[in-house]
Design a protein around this motif. Sequence first.
Motif, PDB file in Angstrom:
ATOM      1  N   ALA A  42       0.836  -1.209   0.000  1.00  0.00           N
ATOM      2  CA  ALA A  42       0.000   0.000   0.000  1.00  0.00           C
ATOM      3  C   ALA A  42       0.867   1.254   0.000  1.00  0.00           C
ATOM      4  CB  ALA A  42      -0.931  -0.017   1.203  1.00  0.00           C
ATOM      5  N   GLN A  43       1.943   1.255   0.790  1.00  0.00           N
ATOM      6  CA  GLN A  43       2.824   2.422   0.827  1.00  0.00           C
ATOM      7  C   GLN A  43       3.527   2.633  -0.508  1.00  0.00           C
ATOM      8  OE1 GLN A  43       5.356   1.656   4.165  1.00  0.00           O
ATOM      9  NE2 GLN A  43       3.757   2.036   5.691  1.00  0.00           N
ATOM     10  N   THR A  44       3.966   1.532  -1.137  1.00  0.00           N
ATOM     11  CA  THR A  44       4.598   1.641  -2.460  1.00  0.00           C
ATOM     12  C   THR A  44       3.611   2.199  -3.476  1.00  0.00           C
ATOM     13  OG1 THR A  44       6.043  -0.241  -1.973  1.00  0.00           O
ATOM     14  CG2 THR A  44       5.777   0.359  -4.290  1.00  0.00           C
ATOM     15  N   ALA A  45       2.361   1.752  -3.397  1.00  0.00           N
ATOM     16  CA  ALA A  45       1.333   2.217  -4.329  1.00  0.00           C
ATOM     17  C   ALA A  45       1.069   3.704  -4.167  1.00  0.00           C
ATOM     18  CB  ALA A  45       0.047   1.421  -4.135  1.00  0.00           C
ATOM     19  N   THR A  46       0.997   4.182  -2.928  1.00  0.00           N
ATOM     20  CA  THR A  46       0.707   5.612  -2.725  1.00  0.00           C
ATOM     21  C   THR A  46       1.864   6.474  -3.224  1.00  0.00           C
ATOM     22  OG1 THR A  46       1.525   5.447  -0.443  1.00  0.00           O
ATOM     23  CG2 THR A  46      -0.838   5.219  -0.785  1.00  0.00           C
ATOM     24  N   ARG A  47       3.101   6.016  -3.029  1.00  0.00           N
ATOM     25  CA  ARG A  47       4.242   6.784  -3.544  1.00  0.00           C
ATOM     26  C   ARG A  47       4.214   6.825  -5.072  1.00  0.00           C
ATOM     27  NH1 ARG A  47       7.056   4.076   0.699  1.00  0.00           N
ATOM     28  NH2 ARG A  47       7.787   2.497  -0.779  1.00  0.00           N
ATOM     29  N   ALA A  48       3.898   5.691  -5.705  1.00  0.00           N
ATOM     30  CA  ALA A  48       3.816   5.657  -7.172  1.00  0.00           C
ATOM     31  C   ALA A  48       2.688   6.555  -7.667  1.00  0.00           C
ATOM     32  CB  ALA A  48       3.610   4.217  -7.646  1.00  0.00           C
ATOM     33  N   ALA A  49       1.558   6.538  -6.968  1.00  0.00           N
ATOM     34  CA  ALA A  49       0.429   7.381  -7.369  1.00  0.00           C
ATOM     35  C   ALA A  49       0.792   8.853  -7.289  1.00  0.00           C
ATOM     36  CB  ALA A  49      -0.785   7.084  -6.490  1.00  0.00           C
ATOM     37  N   GLN A  50       1.473   9.254  -6.232  1.00  0.00           N
ATOM     38  CA  GLN A  50       1.875  10.648  -6.093  1.00  0.00           C
ATOM     39  C   GLN A  50       2.796  11.077  -7.234  1.00  0.00           C
ATOM     40  OE1 GLN A  50       3.062  10.225  -1.795  1.00  0.00           O
ATOM     41  NE2 GLN A  50       2.111  12.231  -1.636  1.00  0.00           N
ATOM     42  N   ALA A  51       3.713  10.190  -7.622  1.00  0.00           N
ATOM     43  CA  ALA A  51       4.613  10.512  -8.727  1.00  0.00           C
ATOM     44  C   ALA A  51       3.836  10.662 -10.032  1.00  0.00           C
ATOM     45  CB  ALA A  51       5.673   9.416  -8.866  1.00  0.00           C
ATOM     46  N   ALA A  52       2.856   9.779 -10.254  1.00  0.00           N
ATOM     47  CA  ALA A  52       2.079   9.826 -11.496  1.00  0.00           C
ATOM     48  C   ALA A  52       1.177  11.049 -11.562  1.00  0.00           C
ATOM     49  CB  ALA A  52       1.241   8.553 -11.632  1.00  0.00           C
ATOM     50  N   LEU A  53       0.760  11.569 -10.404  1.00  0.00           N
ATOM     51  CA  LEU A  53      -0.140  12.720 -10.376  1.00  0.00           C
ATOM     52  C   LEU A  53       0.576  14.036 -10.686  1.00  0.00           C
ATOM     53  CD1 LEU A  53      -2.236  11.798  -7.221  1.00  0.00           C
ATOM     54  CD2 LEU A  53      -3.160  12.138  -9.516  1.00  0.00           C
ATOM     55  N   GLY A  54       1.904  14.042 -10.564  1.00  0.00           N
ATOM     56  CA  GLY A  54       2.646  15.289 -10.703  1.00  0.00           C
ATOM     57  C   GLY A  54       2.351  16.079 -11.965  1.00  0.00           C
ATOM     58  N   PRO A  55       2.513  15.490 -13.178  1.00  0.00           N
ATOM     59  CA  PRO A  55       2.267  16.263 -14.401  1.00  0.00           C
ATOM     60  C   PRO A  55       0.839  16.791 -14.513  1.00  0.00           C
ATOM     61  CG  PRO A  55       3.511  14.268 -14.895  1.00  0.00           C
ATOM     62  CD  PRO A  55       3.057  14.150 -13.483  1.00  0.00           C
ATOM     63  N   SER A  56      -0.132  16.008 -14.055  1.00  0.00           N
ATOM     64  CA  SER A  56      -1.523  16.456 -14.159  1.00  0.00           C
ATOM     65  C   SER A  56      -1.839  17.547 -13.156  1.00  0.00           C
ATOM     66  CB  SER A  56      -2.471  15.261 -13.971  1.00  0.00           C
ATOM     67  OG  SER A  56      -2.371  14.378 -15.075  1.00  0.00           O
ATOM     68  N   LEU A  57      -1.271  17.466 -11.966  1.00  0.00           N
ATOM     69  CA  LEU A  57      -1.462  18.546 -10.994  1.00  0.00           C
ATOM     70  C   LEU A  57      -0.863  19.844 -11.518  1.00  0.00           C
ATOM     71  CD1 LEU A  57      -0.683  16.599  -7.714  1.00  0.00           C
ATOM     72  CD2 LEU A  57      -2.889  17.606  -8.319  1.00  0.00           C
ATOM     73  N   ALA A  58       0.285  19.726 -12.211  1.00  0.00           N
ATOM     74  CA  ALA A  58       0.925  20.923 -12.772  1.00  0.00           C
ATOM     75  C   ALA A  58       0.110  21.520 -13.911  1.00  0.00           C
ATOM     76  CB  ALA A  58       2.325  20.573 -13.258  1.00  0.00           C
ATOM     77  N   ALA A  59      -0.730  20.701 -14.569  1.00  0.00           N
ATOM     78  CA  ALA A  59      -1.515  21.182 -15.711  1.00  0.00           C
ATOM     79  C   ALA A  59      -2.787  21.898 -15.299  1.00  0.00           C
ATOM     80  CB  ALA A  59      -1.881  20.003 -16.624  1.00  0.00           C
ATOM     81  N   ILE A  60      -3.146  21.858 -14.023  1.00  0.00           N
ATOM     82  CA  ILE A  60      -4.353  22.543 -13.567  1.00  0.00           C
ATOM     83  C   ILE A  60      -4.111  24.042 -13.630  1.00  0.00           C
ATOM     84  CG2 ILE A  60      -5.951  22.874 -11.645  1.00  0.00           C
ATOM     85  CD1 ILE A  60      -5.124  20.085 -10.657  1.00  0.00           C
ATOM     86  N   GLY A  61      -4.960  24.721 -14.387  1.00  0.00           N
ATOM     87  CA  GLY A  61      -4.820  26.157 -14.528  1.00  0.00           C
ATOM     88  C   GLY A  61      -5.321  26.891 -13.295  1.00  0.00           C
ATOM     89  N   PRO A  62      -5.177  28.213 -13.290  1.00  0.00           N
ATOM     90  CA  PRO A  62      -5.687  28.996 -12.162  1.00  0.00           C
ATOM     91  C   PRO A  62      -7.156  28.700 -11.906  1.00  0.00           C
ATOM     92  CG  PRO A  62      -4.370  30.364 -13.630  1.00  0.00           C
ATOM     93  CD  PRO A  62      -4.545  29.041 -14.323  1.00  0.00           C
ATOM     94  N   ASP A  63      -7.499  28.538 -10.634  1.00  0.00           N
ATOM     95  CA  ASP A  63      -8.890  28.316 -10.232  1.00  0.00           C
ATOM     96  C   ASP A  63      -9.475  27.025 -10.794  1.00  0.00           C
ATOM     97  OD1 ASP A  63      -8.840  30.747  -8.839  1.00  0.00           O
ATOM     98  OD2 ASP A  63      -9.329  31.842 -10.661  1.00  0.00           O
ATOM     99  N   GLY A  64      -8.649  26.005 -10.963  1.00  0.00           N
ATOM    100  CA  GLY A  64      -9.174  24.696 -11.322  1.00  0.00           C
ATOM    101  C   GLY A  64      -9.443  24.485 -12.794  1.00  0.00           C
ATOM    102  N   GLU A  65      -8.963  25.347 -13.670  1.00  0.00           N
ATOM    103  CA  GLU A  65      -9.190  25.150 -15.109  1.00  0.00           C
ATOM    104  C   GLU A  65      -8.456  23.896 -15.566  1.00  0.00           C
ATOM    105  OE1 GLU A  65      -8.906  27.609 -19.308  1.00  0.00           O
ATOM    106  OE2 GLU A  65      -7.548  28.062 -17.663  1.00  0.00           O
ATOM    107  N   TRP A  66      -9.069  23.163 -16.493  1.00  0.00           N
ATOM    108  CA  TRP A  66      -8.548  21.850 -16.889  1.00  0.00           C
ATOM    109  C   TRP A  66      -8.475  21.773 -18.418  1.00  0.00           C
ATOM    110  CZ3 TRP A  66      -5.649  18.352 -15.076  1.00  0.00           C
ATOM    111  CH2 TRP A  66      -5.651  17.041 -15.547  1.00  0.00           C
ATOM    112  N   PRO A  67      -7.355  21.278 -18.983  1.00  0.00           N
ATOM    113  CA  PRO A  67      -7.195  21.308 -20.445  1.00  0.00           C
ATOM    114  C   PRO A  67      -8.223  20.491 -21.213  1.00  0.00           C
ATOM    115  CG  PRO A  67      -5.431  20.037 -19.403  1.00  0.00           C
ATOM    116  CD  PRO A  67      -6.150  20.760 -18.314  1.00  0.00           C
ATOM    117  N   GLU A  68      -8.725  19.398 -20.618  1.00  0.00           N
ATOM    118  CA  GLU A  68      -9.657  18.523 -21.334  1.00  0.00           C
ATOM    119  C   GLU A  68     -11.100  19.015 -21.281  1.00  0.00           C
ATOM    120  OE1 GLU A  68      -7.661  14.159 -20.802  1.00  0.00           O
ATOM    121  OE2 GLU A  68      -8.489  15.094 -19.011  1.00  0.00           O
ATOM    122  N   GLY A  69     -11.369  20.118 -20.594  1.00  0.00           N
ATOM    123  CA  GLY A  69     -12.715  20.653 -20.549  1.00  0.00           C
ATOM    124  C   GLY A  69     -13.492  20.204 -19.324  1.00  0.00           C
ATOM    125  N   VAL A  70     -14.776  20.522 -19.333  1.00  0.00           N
ATOM    126  CA  VAL A  70     -15.619  20.361 -18.151  1.00  0.00           C
ATOM    127  C   VAL A  70     -15.867  18.896 -17.810  1.00  0.00           C
ATOM    128  CG1 VAL A  70     -17.946  20.754 -17.235  1.00  0.00           C
ATOM    129  CG2 VAL A  70     -16.741  22.594 -18.417  1.00  0.00           C
TER     130      VAL A  70
END
Length: 515
Positions: free
Chosen positions: A182-210
């Motif tokens: 479980a701990q290994t999985a959460t660390r891997a998940a956090q790493a995978a979330l990085g690029p998508s978290l960085a893609a969130i625009g100001p105030d929650g805007e998202w490139p793929e739309g609503v």
Amino acid sequence: MILPTDWRGRVRRGAGLSPDHAALSQRVLARAVELAQAGPVVAESEPGGRRLGFARTLADRVRHALVAHALSADPKHLQLLESDLRVALDLPDWADDHLLDMAELATALALALDGAGPFVSRDLADEVADALCRRFLIRAIASVQGGSRWSRQAGNWAFVCGGAMIMVAAVVGSHQARAGLAQTATRAAQAALGPSLAAIGPDGEWPEGVVYRDLAAAYGWLAMQAAQNVPALQISPDTFRPLLRGAGLRAALTGPSGLIADFGDDLPQAPLPVLGPPHRHLPDGAFDPLHLLWGCQMEGDDAPPPPVFLGRYHAVLRQGDDFLALRIGDCAAHDHAHADLGAPVWDHGRQRLLTDPGRGDYAAPGYFDPTRRLALPGVCETDHGTLTLPDFPQAAQMSAEAGMQGDALVLTMRAAGQLLWQRRLWFAAPGHLRIADRSLRGITGPARWQAVVPQGVTVLADLPKGTVAEHGRWASAKGGGTRLGFEVTADALTAGVQVGLRVGSVQAVDTNHHP
């Protein structure tokens, strides 16, 4: 581990918030009874070895069974849940080549264990937990460690798959033998979330739309609950907060017609996600049982839309009864992008006058291949209401930026960083949109100007003098309509061309005015 400790009491209290909530609770109970009478879930064959349909059917049944049991304490709902869990365990595979399907299936099973745990036999619970580890977590960790594309680029997959990893880890990790995994999985998940978290625009805007923002946020919300409930995961709940700050994205991209400006594979209509604390007001079409536990608003989604919205991925102009939206940013920023930079969506009052042609065919060969998708029918710019330059078709290296100049929304296109063409859009009067285009670098042949009009709608187009308009039909899963287009010579585009579009109808004659 995912649901609040007192979630059953919250469901019962939620049913009493308003007459609409009470009616929803009755619909949930009636539907749960239908499901119980119909018997266990059926795993039907899906194209390409997928399990996505099964996963979503199972998830819906799990939510109905859990909430119906909380409302009624009738054991038949949990008996159905046990039968469904055994069907999932007996599947020969969980769509081993499609991690998204596995993630949605794993989330449904984790939610079932979380909500029905005290009422499920220990042997069955252990079987499900073991399957979640062996058939999902281990594969998901390997996918991240192997550098799969979903873990390296922005997209809703990261929140669905990463969120599922976190939820499953929360549910199975309390057992000492599974804690390390479980701990290994959460660390891997956090790493995978990085690029998508960085893609969130100001105030929650998202490139793929609503629509895809809402899907990502739904998984982010559940993962945030798990992070709050299980501190041993060592994930800050604030990790997901940027995605949940809608700050009016849906409102900004929804015109007075009530339709969303649905660029790329977004949709013009979509139900609100099940997020946030319960509210006395339920949105139209709120049929999800979890609306009785959680409400439907993202942070800030009740804010009034601003007259001008200039985000990282969208630009919107409102003036009176008129609404205008454009997609900006990188042309191929994500796997659901179309070559639609410069293609306006326009509402006047409750009528959509210029539209996006709609979601493409996900089953088409190469649809999710970034080297091929922008040339596919339904995705390429010739199927959208934009300007097509012969020497510079929209491709991965293209981008658009937008700003205001006086009352005009100005879009500037670049190819590999170099200025390419510019489009100015403004409202000359209510219901009268003007579009002026000019080339910012030389082209060798005629360009093509095009607008996409919904079925049953007529606009009056004032075209450059001497232009002969061409009309063609278009159709998609969303509907159909008419394409109005004409050729623009290189010299004319360098000098600049201007088109006026107005509500109305006129006979098709070879003059300056074309319907």
